[in-house]
Design a protein around this motif. Sequence first.
Motif, mmCIF file in Angstrom:
data_model
loop_
_atom_site.group_PDB
_atom_site.id
_atom_site.type_symbol
_atom_site.label_atom_id
_atom_site.label_comp_id
_atom_site.label_asym_id
_atom_site.label_seq_id
_atom_site.Cartn_x
_atom_site.Cartn_y
_atom_site.Cartn_z
ATOM 1 N N VAL A 177 0.860 -1.187 0.000
ATOM 2 C CA VAL A 177 0.000 0.000 0.000
ATOM 3 C C VAL A 177 0.890 1.228 0.000
ATOM 4 N N ARG A 178 0.522 2.195 -0.852
ATOM 5 C CA ARG A 178 1.273 3.448 -0.901
ATOM 6 C C ARG A 178 0.316 4.631 -0.766
ATOM 7 N N ARG A 179 0.799 5.652 -0.083
ATOM 8 C CA ARG A 179 0.069 6.902 0.053
ATOM 9 C C ARG A 179 0.978 8.004 -0.470
ATOM 10 N N GLY A 180 0.552 8.627 -1.576
ATOM 11 C CA GLY A 180 1.385 9.654 -2.175
ATOM 12 C C GLY A 180 2.739 9.133 -2.604
ATOM 13 N N GLY A 181 2.814 7.866 -2.964
ATOM 14 C CA GLY A 181 4.065 7.265 -3.393
ATOM 15 C C GLY A 181 4.874 6.635 -2.282
ATOM 16 N N ASP A 182 4.545 6.939 -1.018
ATOM 17 C CA ASP A 182 5.280 6.381 0.111
ATOM 18 C C ASP A 182 4.580 5.121 0.619
ATOM 19 N N GLU A 183 5.368 4.086 0.875
ATOM 20 C CA GLU A 183 4.783 2.835 1.342
ATOM 21 C C GLU A 183 4.262 2.969 2.767
ATOM 22 N N VAL A 184 3.081 2.388 3.009
ATOM 23 C CA VAL A 184 2.462 2.379 4.329
ATOM 24 C C VAL A 184 2.451 0.942 4.830
ATOM 25 N N THR A 185 3.012 0.712 6.007
ATOM 26 C CA THR A 185 3.063 -0.634 6.578
ATOM 27 C C THR A 185 1.755 -0.949 7.293
ATOM 28 N N LEU A 186 1.066 -1.993 6.823
ATOM 29 C CA LEU A 186 -0.195 -2.411 7.412
ATOM 30 C C LEU A 186 -0.101 -3.852 7.877
ATOM 31 N N THR A 187 -0.903 -4.201 8.881
ATOM 32 C CA THR A 187 -1.030 -5.594 9.272
ATOM 33 C C THR A 187 -1.857 -6.315 8.211
ATOM 34 N N SER A 188 -1.880 -7.639 8.268
ATOM 35 C CA SER A 188 -2.662 -8.394 7.288
ATOM 36 C C SER A 188 -4.141 -8.052 7.394
ATOM 37 N N VAL A 189 -4.632 -7.808 8.612
ATOM 38 C CA VAL A 189 -6.035 -7.432 8.798
ATOM 39 C C VAL A 189 -6.303 -6.076 8.157
ATOM 40 N N GLU A 190 -5.440 -5.111 8.406
ATOM 41 C CA GLU A 190 -5.631 -3.764 7.863
ATOM 42 C C GLU A 190 -5.557 -3.768 6.346
ATOM 43 N N PHE A 191 -4.653 -4.568 5.783
ATOM 44 C CA PHE A 191 -4.553 -4.661 4.326
ATOM 45 C C PHE A 191 -5.853 -5.199 3.737
ATOM 46 N N SER A 192 -6.361 -6.294 4.306
ATOM 47 C CA SER A 192 -7.595 -6.885 3.795
ATOM 48 C C SER A 192 -8.773 -5.934 3.954
ATOM 49 N N LEU A 193 -8.796 -5.188 5.044
ATOM 50 C CA LEU A 193 -9.851 -4.213 5.283
ATOM 51 C C LEU A 193 -9.812 -3.113 4.234
ATOM 52 N N LEU A 194 -8.623 -2.576 3.974
ATOM 53 C CA LEU A 194 -8.499 -1.516 2.975
ATOM 54 C C LEU A 194 -8.862 -2.032 1.587
ATOM 55 N N GLU A 195 -8.441 -3.253 1.266
ATOM 56 C CA GLU A 195 -8.786 -3.831 -0.038
ATOM 57 C C GLU A 195 -10.297 -3.926 -0.204
ATOM 58 N N LEU A 196 -10.985 -4.368 0.843
ATOM 59 C CA LEU A 196 -12.443 -4.475 0.787
ATOM 60 C C LEU A 196 -13.079 -3.110 0.536
ATOM 61 N N LEU A 197 -12.608 -2.078 1.226
ATOM 62 C CA LEU A 197 -13.165 -0.731 1.052
ATOM 63 C C LEU A 197 -12.855 -0.169 -0.330
ATOM 64 N N LEU A 198 -11.658 -0.441 -0.835
ATOM 65 C CA LEU A 198 -11.276 0.061 -2.159
ATOM 66 C C LEU A 198 -12.066 -0.611 -3.277
ATOM 67 N N ARG A 199 -12.542 -1.809 -3.033
ATOM 68 C CA ARG A 199 -13.337 -2.515 -4.047
ATOM 69 C C ARG A 199 -14.792 -2.041 -4.059
ATOM 70 N N THR A 200 -15.179 -1.285 -3.051
ATOM 71 C CA THR A 200 -16.556 -0.789 -2.971
ATOM 72 C C THR A 200 -16.564 0.711 -2.647
ATOM 73 N N PRO A 201 -15.862 1.541 -3.424
ATOM 74 C CA PRO A 201 -15.762 2.966 -3.084
ATOM 75 C C PRO A 201 -17.123 3.656 -3.097
ATOM 76 N N GLY A 202 -17.357 4.474 -2.071
ATOM 77 C CA GLY A 202 -18.604 5.222 -1.999
ATOM 78 C C GLY A 202 -19.793 4.398 -1.553
ATOM 79 N N LYS A 203 -19.572 3.106 -1.261
ATOM 80 C CA LYS A 203 -20.662 2.240 -0.831
ATOM 81 C C LYS A 203 -20.425 1.780 0.596
ATOM 82 N N ILE A 204 -21.500 1.621 1.338
ATOM 83 C CA ILE A 204 -21.389 1.204 2.737
ATOM 84 C C ILE A 204 -20.997 -0.269 2.819
ATOM 85 N N VAL A 205 -19.980 -0.532 3.634
ATOM 86 C CA VAL A 205 -19.592 -1.906 3.943
ATOM 87 C C VAL A 205 -19.973 -2.138 5.401
#
Length: 232
Positions: free
Chosen positions: A147-175
């Motif tokens: 995961v990168r923010r503004g080109g800089d890598e962000v260190t996430l746990t496996s849970v946080e990565f999966s959570l962000l992936e889920l949100l990114l796959r449903t932008p603007g929609k309630i999860v």
Amino acid sequence: MASRILLVDDDVELAGLLRDYLSREGFEVDAVHEGPAGLERARAGEHAIVILDVMLPGMNGLDVLRALRATSAVPVLMLTARGDDVDRIVGLEMGADDYLPKPFNPRELAARVRAIQRRAEAATRTPRSREVLSAGDLSLDVGARVVRRGGDEVTLTSVEFSLLELLLRTPGKIVTRESIAEQVLGRRFSPFDRSVDVHVSNLRKKLGPGAGGRERIKTVRGAGYLLAEDER
């Protein structure tokens, strides 16, 4: 090959019972009964998952977790006293992957361990997909699990990565919290379980604010969370 688990619990009888049960479920279990010894073994990098009790002699479980997280991202499942919400929340905030209150059913423990195992295996799997999800200045490389923010890598746990992936796959929609529990934590949601909210809070802190200081992940009261429209 069986996943090797480190069990850190000062209840020798319980540790023996859990070791026998998890062994029958296909896991290889090593048990230690003091905080300092648990930290030393966990730091050695010989185990796929650490099951860590909060109440330990010599060094409590939260201190062990804090010291461990300074050098290791090994998945950790905390064992807490029933009703002790403070320990559970603090443990999650410090980087625990999940928690289980005592007393518990060994079958539930095995299920939690398998859910953590699946996430850990996904994190170390040879990259296949080159799919990249993006929103605003965020990008998530699914295959490389970066995961990168503004080109800089962000260190996430496996849970946080999966959570962000889920949100990114449903932008603007309630999860919903139910969906997050099932798809990210690998278990059914309980109305009294704060773990989803704490993982979202941790992710927010690591990602920081969006454009113009806006909140990236919005809370929809009584419903769940969504990736803010301006992050699409």
